[in-house]
Design a protein around this motif. Structure first.
Motif, short mmCIF file in Angstrom:
data_model
loop_
_atom_site.label_atom_id
_atom_site.label_comp_id
_atom_site.label_asym_id
_atom_site.label_seq_id
_atom_site.Cartn_x
_atom_site.Cartn_y
_atom_site.Cartn_z
N LEU A 277 -14.30 6.55 -18.63
CA LEU A 277 -13.79 5.75 -17.51
C LEU A 277 -14.86 5.68 -16.43
CD1 LEU A 277 -10.16 7.22 -17.27
CD2 LEU A 277 -10.85 5.05 -18.32
N PRO A 278 -15.79 4.75 -16.55
CA PRO A 278 -16.82 4.61 -15.51
C PRO A 278 -16.21 3.98 -14.25
CG PRO A 278 -17.07 2.91 -17.17
CD PRO A 278 -15.97 3.80 -17.66
N LEU A 279 -16.44 4.61 -13.12
CA LEU A 279 -15.89 4.10 -11.85
C LEU A 279 -16.99 3.41 -11.06
CD1 LEU A 279 -13.53 6.94 -10.56
CD2 LEU A 279 -13.06 5.06 -12.14
N GLN A 280 -16.72 2.25 -10.60
CA GLN A 280 -17.63 1.47 -9.77
C GLN A 280 -17.01 1.31 -8.38
OE1 GLN A 280 -20.55 0.71 -10.89
NE2 GLN A 280 -20.12 1.38 -13.01
N PRO A 281 -17.82 0.95 -7.39
CA PRO A 281 -17.23 0.64 -6.08
C PRO A 281 -16.15 -0.43 -6.21
CG PRO A 281 -19.60 0.78 -5.90
CD PRO A 281 -19.28 0.85 -7.38
N PHE A 282 -15.24 -0.42 -5.26
CA PHE A 282 -14.18 -1.43 -5.28
C PHE A 282 -14.78 -2.84 -5.24
CE2 PHE A 282 -10.78 1.37 -3.05
CZ PHE A 282 -10.56 2.04 -4.24
N THR A 283 -14.16 -3.73 -5.97
CA THR A 283 -14.47 -5.15 -5.78
C THR A 283 -13.94 -5.59 -4.41
OG1 THR A 283 -12.39 -5.89 -6.75
CG2 THR A 283 -14.25 -5.52 -8.26
N GLU A 284 -14.36 -6.76 -3.99
CA GLU A 284 -13.85 -7.26 -2.71
C GLU A 284 -12.34 -7.41 -2.75
OE1 GLU A 284 -14.17 -11.24 0.13
OE2 GLU A 284 -15.90 -10.63 -1.10
N ALA A 285 -11.82 -7.88 -3.88
CA ALA A 285 -10.37 -8.06 -3.99
C ALA A 285 -9.66 -6.72 -3.89
CB ALA A 285 -10.03 -8.77 -5.29
N GLU A 286 -10.22 -5.70 -4.53
CA GLU A 286 -9.59 -4.37 -4.48
C GLU A 286 -9.65 -3.79 -3.07
OE1 GLU A 286 -10.37 -2.68 -9.00
OE2 GLU A 286 -11.98 -2.58 -7.51
N SER A 287 -10.79 -3.97 -2.40
CA SER A 287 -10.90 -3.47 -1.02
C SER A 287 -9.91 -4.20 -0.11
CB SER A 287 -12.33 -3.67 -0.51
OG SER A 287 -13.24 -2.91 -1.27
N ARG A 288 -9.80 -5.50 -0.27
CA ARG A 288 -8.85 -6.25 0.55
C ARG A 288 -7.43 -5.80 0.26
NH1 ARG A 288 -10.50 -10.86 3.19
NH2 ARG A 288 -12.71 -11.41 2.92
N GLY A 289 -7.12 -5.51 -1.01
CA GLY A 289 -5.78 -5.05 -1.34
C GLY A 289 -5.46 -3.73 -0.68
N LEU A 290 -6.43 -2.81 -0.66
CA LEU A 290 -6.19 -1.52 0.00
C LEU A 290 -5.97 -1.72 1.50
CD1 LEU A 290 -8.00 1.80 -0.68
CD2 LEU A 290 -7.67 1.04 1.67
N LEU A 291 -6.81 -2.54 2.11
CA LEU A 291 -6.67 -2.78 3.55
C LEU A 291 -5.33 -3.45 3.86
CD1 LEU A 291 -10.30 -4.02 4.29
CD2 LEU A 291 -9.28 -1.84 5.01
N ALA A 292 -4.93 -4.41 3.03
CA ALA A 292 -3.65 -5.08 3.27
C ALA A 292 -2.50 -4.09 3.15
CB ALA A 292 -3.47 -6.23 2.28
N GLY A 293 -2.63 -3.13 2.22
CA GLY A 293 -1.58 -2.13 2.08
C GLY A 293 -1.45 -1.26 3.31
N ARG A 294 -2.51 -1.18 4.11
CA ARG A 294 -2.47 -0.43 5.36
C ARG A 294 -2.19 -1.33 6.56
NH1 ARG A 294 -5.55 4.36 4.85
NH2 ARG A 294 -5.37 5.10 2.71
N GLY A 295 -1.87 -2.59 6.29
CA GLY A 295 -1.54 -3.49 7.39
C GLY A 295 -2.74 -4.12 8.05
N ILE A 296 -3.91 -4.06 7.46
CA ILE A 296 -5.13 -4.62 8.04
C ILE A 296 -5.45 -5.92 7.31
CG2 ILE A 296 -7.58 -4.21 8.50
CD1 ILE A 296 -6.93 -1.21 8.42
N THR A 297 -5.19 -7.06 7.97
CA THR A 297 -5.39 -8.36 7.33
C THR A 297 -6.25 -9.30 8.15
OG1 THR A 297 -3.30 -9.14 8.29
CG2 THR A 297 -3.22 -8.22 6.05
N ALA A 298 -6.49 -8.99 9.41
CA ALA A 298 -7.30 -9.87 10.26
C ALA A 298 -8.70 -10.01 9.65
CB ALA A 298 -7.39 -9.30 11.67
N GLU A 299 -9.12 -11.24 9.42
CA GLU A 299 -10.35 -11.47 8.67
C GLU A 299 -11.58 -10.86 9.31
OE1 GLU A 299 -12.78 -12.37 5.66
OE2 GLU A 299 -10.59 -12.42 5.69
N PRO A 300 -11.77 -10.95 10.65
CA PRO A 300 -12.97 -10.33 11.23
C PRO A 300 -13.02 -8.82 10.99
CG PRO A 300 -12.01 -11.88 12.78
CD PRO A 300 -11.01 -11.72 11.67
N VAL A 301 -11.85 -8.19 11.07
CA VAL A 301 -11.82 -6.75 10.84
C VAL A 301 -12.11 -6.43 9.38
CG1 VAL A 301 -10.39 -4.68 10.94
CG2 VAL A 301 -10.18 -6.43 12.73
N VAL A 302 -11.48 -7.19 8.49
CA VAL A 302 -11.69 -6.96 7.06
C VAL A 302 -13.15 -7.18 6.70
CG1 VAL A 302 -11.14 -7.82 4.76
CG2 VAL A 302 -9.32 -7.55 6.46
N ALA A 303 -13.76 -8.26 7.23
CA ALA A 303 -15.16 -8.56 6.91
C ALA A 303 -16.08 -7.43 7.35
CB ALA A 303 -15.57 -9.88 7.58
N GLU A 304 -15.80 -6.85 8.52
CA GLU A 304 -16.65 -5.76 9.01
C GLU A 304 -16.51 -4.51 8.13
OE1 GLU A 304 -19.35 -4.10 11.96
OE2 GLU A 304 -18.96 -5.98 10.90
#
Length: 819
Positions: A277-304
């Motif tokens: 099971l090789p683990l790679q850094p999160f894809t952008e979609a995976e990172s966005r999913g984690l942030l959305a699960g924490r209530g962080i969806t504002a694009e400038p914040v997500v982009a940073e």
């Protein structure tokens, strides 16, 4: 109605598990495996998680453990705190017991292993340095521990694994077994010292098999495999793929996690039964999913967040946990990464606590109390908050910041306030020194570095002194490292790690250079290579010296055949497992001159390691370098004299040994060796005087008794000869050499039937003892048994074709038979 409140532990666990939402494929592969019967071709017995630091391997393993327990599995979790196979089993036993399953038989054997190993070490030390009140020296520890399985001469475990080839390792174990068989009551006790895994593993297998009646699955987790793998991987492979340790229950699933992929040379044939099971850094979609699960969806914040973390899970999770709400909170382009990590925590006390918690390599409540600048009544609350941070992983009750987070925090503090950095490092060093002194009070200083608790305090103290740029600390690290090398690779690695960690964390290139060089030496050549590298820091690396091959006319325990002097044929040197590429070089403010006594001590340890593999020429050269530094060291001079005697340089040996007894008249080792040397010169009375003195100092000195018996043979006193040999056998019944010498005395007295019994005992203890075969052949011939005589003499010559006395006896038997 009273609302149920979550505990702190439950909140921390929820936060940690929340960081794994993107690993759905890996979690599903692991979960689905429980629905496939072990006999099905699709079932996997091994999962190996691997990837770079920061990709979330430990968190995934913890999630796997949670999944396994949901399926009713019994689990254990072993990380780098286990220093070997027995320690890993102890961890398993503790965790199984916590889940309601005691492995009593295994616990009993593990306790016996600790006791027997301690007894063996004490016995070996007592034999080498009896009566010493100053604690065991580095040299004595190297010899005493050279054959102990937990430290070295059994392939796959210990201090010298990788330095000697498997044949010599096996020979070393055989020599130690000969001595231990007399001390311990059972063969199992001997194996618990020499090869603990061979005794413990079948019991582990039986215990696991027994528990399958109560649980459907057993899952064994091995984390930080880049560190535990060198100690456990070969053993784990044998357990899972061979019958060496008996059947292993099919309900066991093994999960390993490390930075590197699986070793294909070892596990390649097992590919159909494992899943990588090789683990790679999160894809952008995976990172966005984690942030959305924490209530962080504002694009400038997500982009940073995406820009700062590069998808590294630990950083994405950490930044998501700080809860930024607007672009202004992340828009400052001049802030460093660490400042951005902490910017979204508005409370300055918490920000300071998070930074302070990065200073020690491992953090607990006591250490946090030292580094945190806050009111006393805030400490518990702040520590609980730090413990809940996504990058603060729990390792056995202590926290360790993830490297990718800790490193920028350290750089920030060091650059922002160099004096404040140094003051905090000194404060930590002082506290660890105090705790270390309390831990070591009243204990044997010679073995303290093998104690995990003490060594952790000591290495922490030195680490923080180095970070504070205390230049004297480097000399202390190197001095301690020599002591640690006596205790094996795992212990030595702790001190090497201090140099690596301090060089990196305090940005001191000189320290980092020391750490890299010594770490490379340790990995490639074990502790002997580390000592050689230390010598290279002060003295030129000596050229390779041919080793000396010892004919197998003698058993382990004495390097001399009972009949003919050995023919010392020089053999090519063994391929070196490590050769330093260059001298260690340091910036001027970190130059270290090792004191002559320490250098001499290192030379002596290296000499002993040469002698352990039969390279007496190299050992003598190394001891010469030691004596050039400390010419009046009686023990070193006696050792060089003995090795010179082994090489047949009797004049030089006599000079060294006479000087040794003049320097230390109470050294029975030197007196005994001097007696043996004088006998070769034909000075029987002088030899008798020296050996009598050795036996006055140590009446139970079996080696000296056997040597004195040879003197009585030269003086024509068969009664005293046999009396000394009877006593030697009584003192050391596990010595094949003693039994063979006694057989020779009985044969010389015309008591051939009794001699045969003595030779039989010698050959039972050492089936490869050529002299015992030759001598037994001579007794058979005396009794008129020509066929048995010829068979034994032929066997002696098979073992050692150059054995002249055996050839002469064989020719005499053949002439008699044919005549």
């Amino acid at each position: 109605m009273v609302r149920a409140r979550l505990s702190m532990q439950q909140i921390v666990q929820r936060r940690r598990r929340a960081g794994l939402v993107a690993r759905s494929a890996e979690r599903e592969a692991f979960r689905a495996n429980f629905d496939i019967p072990p006999g099905d071709a699709g079932h996997r017995f091994l999962f190996h998680v691997h990837g770079n630091a920061g990709v979330g391997k430990t968190r995934l393993l913890r999630e796997f453990e949670h999944i396994a327990r949901e399926r009713g599995a019994l689990t254990s979790y072993v990380d780098e705190s286990a220093g070997g196979i027995p320690e890993a089993m102890e961890t398993m036993c503790r965790q199984f017991a916590a889940q309601g399953h005691r492995f009593k038989d295994l616990e009993r054997l593990l306790a016996a292993h600790r006791e027997r190993r301690h007894e063996a070490e004490l016995a070996a030390l007592a034999a080498l340095e009896p009566g010493s009140d100053s604690g065991p020296s580095a040299g004595s520890m190297a010899v005493a521990r050279a054959g102990l399985a937990g430290l070295g001469l059994v392939p796959g475990a210990g201090a010298f694994a990788g330095v000697l080839d498997p044949t010599r390792l096996a020979q070393g174990a055989d020599r130690l077994r000969t001595g231990l068989s007399a001390r311990f009551r059972t063969y199992e006790d001997v194996q618990l010292v020499l090869s603990p895994e061979s005794v413990l593993t079948p019991v582990l297998a039986d215990e696991l098999d027994g528990v399958t009646a109560d649980v459907p699955w057993i899952v064994l987790f091995f984390d930080t495999y880049e560190r535990t793998g060198p100690l456990l991987d070969a053993w784990l492979h044998e357990v899972m793929t061979s019958e060496r340790y008996g059947p292993f229950p099919a309900a066991v699933v093994v999960v390993t996690a490390g930075q590197r992929p699986v070793d294909t040379t070892r596990w390649g044939a097992f590919a159909d039964f494992m899943t990588a099971l090789p683990l790679q850094p999160f894809t952008e979609a995976e990172s966005r999913g984690l942030l959305a699960g924490r209530g962080i969806t504002a694009e400038p914040v997500v982009a940073e967040v995406l820009r700062l973390t590069g998808g590294l899970p630990v950083l994405v999770s950490m930044l998501a946990g700080t809860g930024p709400t607007g672009p202004d909170e992340v828009a400052d382009p001049s802030a460093t990464a660490v400042e951005r990590f902490l910017k979204w925590e508005p409370h300055p006390v918490r920000r300071a606590a998070a930074l302070a918690g990065a200073l020690p390599r491992r953090l607990d409540a006591d250490v946090f109390r030292v580094v945190a600048d806050c009111d006393e009544d805030q400490l518990d609350e702040l520590y609980a908050w730090v413990a809940g941070l996504p990058f603060a992983d729990d390792h056995g009750g202590r926290l360790r910041y993830h490297d990718v987070v800790r490193a920028p925090m350290l750089r920030l503090q060091r650059g922002r306030s160099p004096r404040g950095w140094a003051e905090r490092q000194r404060r930590l060093a002082d506290v660890f020194r105090q705790w270390r002194e309390e831990s070591g009070a009243g204990r044997d200083t010679g073995t303290l570095c093998a104690d995990e608790d003490w060594s952790e305090l000591r290495t922490a103290e030195l680490y923080h002194r180095l970070c504070a740029r205390d230049r004297e600390a480097l000399s202390e690290v190197l001095h301690d490292l020599v002591e640690a090398c006596d205790q094996g690779e795992a212990v030595a690695a702790r001190w090497v790690g201090v140099l690596q960690d301090a060089g990196r964390d305090a940005d001191v290139p000189g320290l980092a250079s020391w750490g890299r060089q010594l770490s490379a030496a340790l990995s490639a050549g074990g502790t002997r290579a580390v000592l050689t590298e230390l010598l290279a820091a002060t003295t030129p690396v000596p050229s390779a010296t041919p080793g000396t091959a010892l004919p197998r006319t003698v058993p382990a325990g004495d390097p001399h055949p009972p009949h003919d002097p050995p023919s010392w044929d020089a053999s090519p040197p063994e391929p070196a497992s490590w050769q330093p590429d260059e001298r260690l070089r340091e910036p001027g403010d970190w130059d270290v001159t090792l004191p002559p006594p320490l250098l001499a001590r290192i030379h002596r340890v290296v000499a002993l390691s040469h002698a352990a593999r039969g390279a007496y020429e190299a050992a003598v050269s190394e001891l010469g370098r030691a004596l050039a530094l400390t010419p009046d060291d009686a023990g070193t001079r006696a050792l060089r004299g003995e090795y010179g005697r082994v090489l047949g340089r009797h004049e030089q040996a006599a000079g060294d040994l006479e000087r040794a007894v003049a320097l230390d008249p109470a050294d029975e080792y030197a007196w005994a060796s001097l007696g043996a040397t004088r006998l070769v010169h034909g000075e029987a009375q002088a030899a008798l005087t020296a050996l009598d003195r050795a036996l006055e100092l140590k009446p139970d000195y079996s080696w000296a008794l056997i040597r004195r018996a040879r003197v009585w043979r030269e003086l024509g006193d068969p009664g005293r000869r046999l009396a000394d040999l009877d006593r030697a056998v009584a003192l050391d019944p596990g010595s094949p050499w003693a039994h063979c010498e006694r057989g020779d005395a009985l044969r010389a007295a015309g008591r051939d039937e009794e001699a045969l019994a003595a030779y039989d005992l010698a050959l039972t203890l050492d089936p490869g003892y050529a002299s015992a075969y030759a001598s037994r052949g001579a007794s058979h011939f005396n009794l008129g048994r020509s066929a048995e005589a010829l068979a034994d003499l032929e066997r002696a010559l098979e073992i050692d074709p150059s054995y002249a006395w055996a050839g002469t006896q064989r020719d005499m038997v053949v002439r008699h038979r044919d005549g």
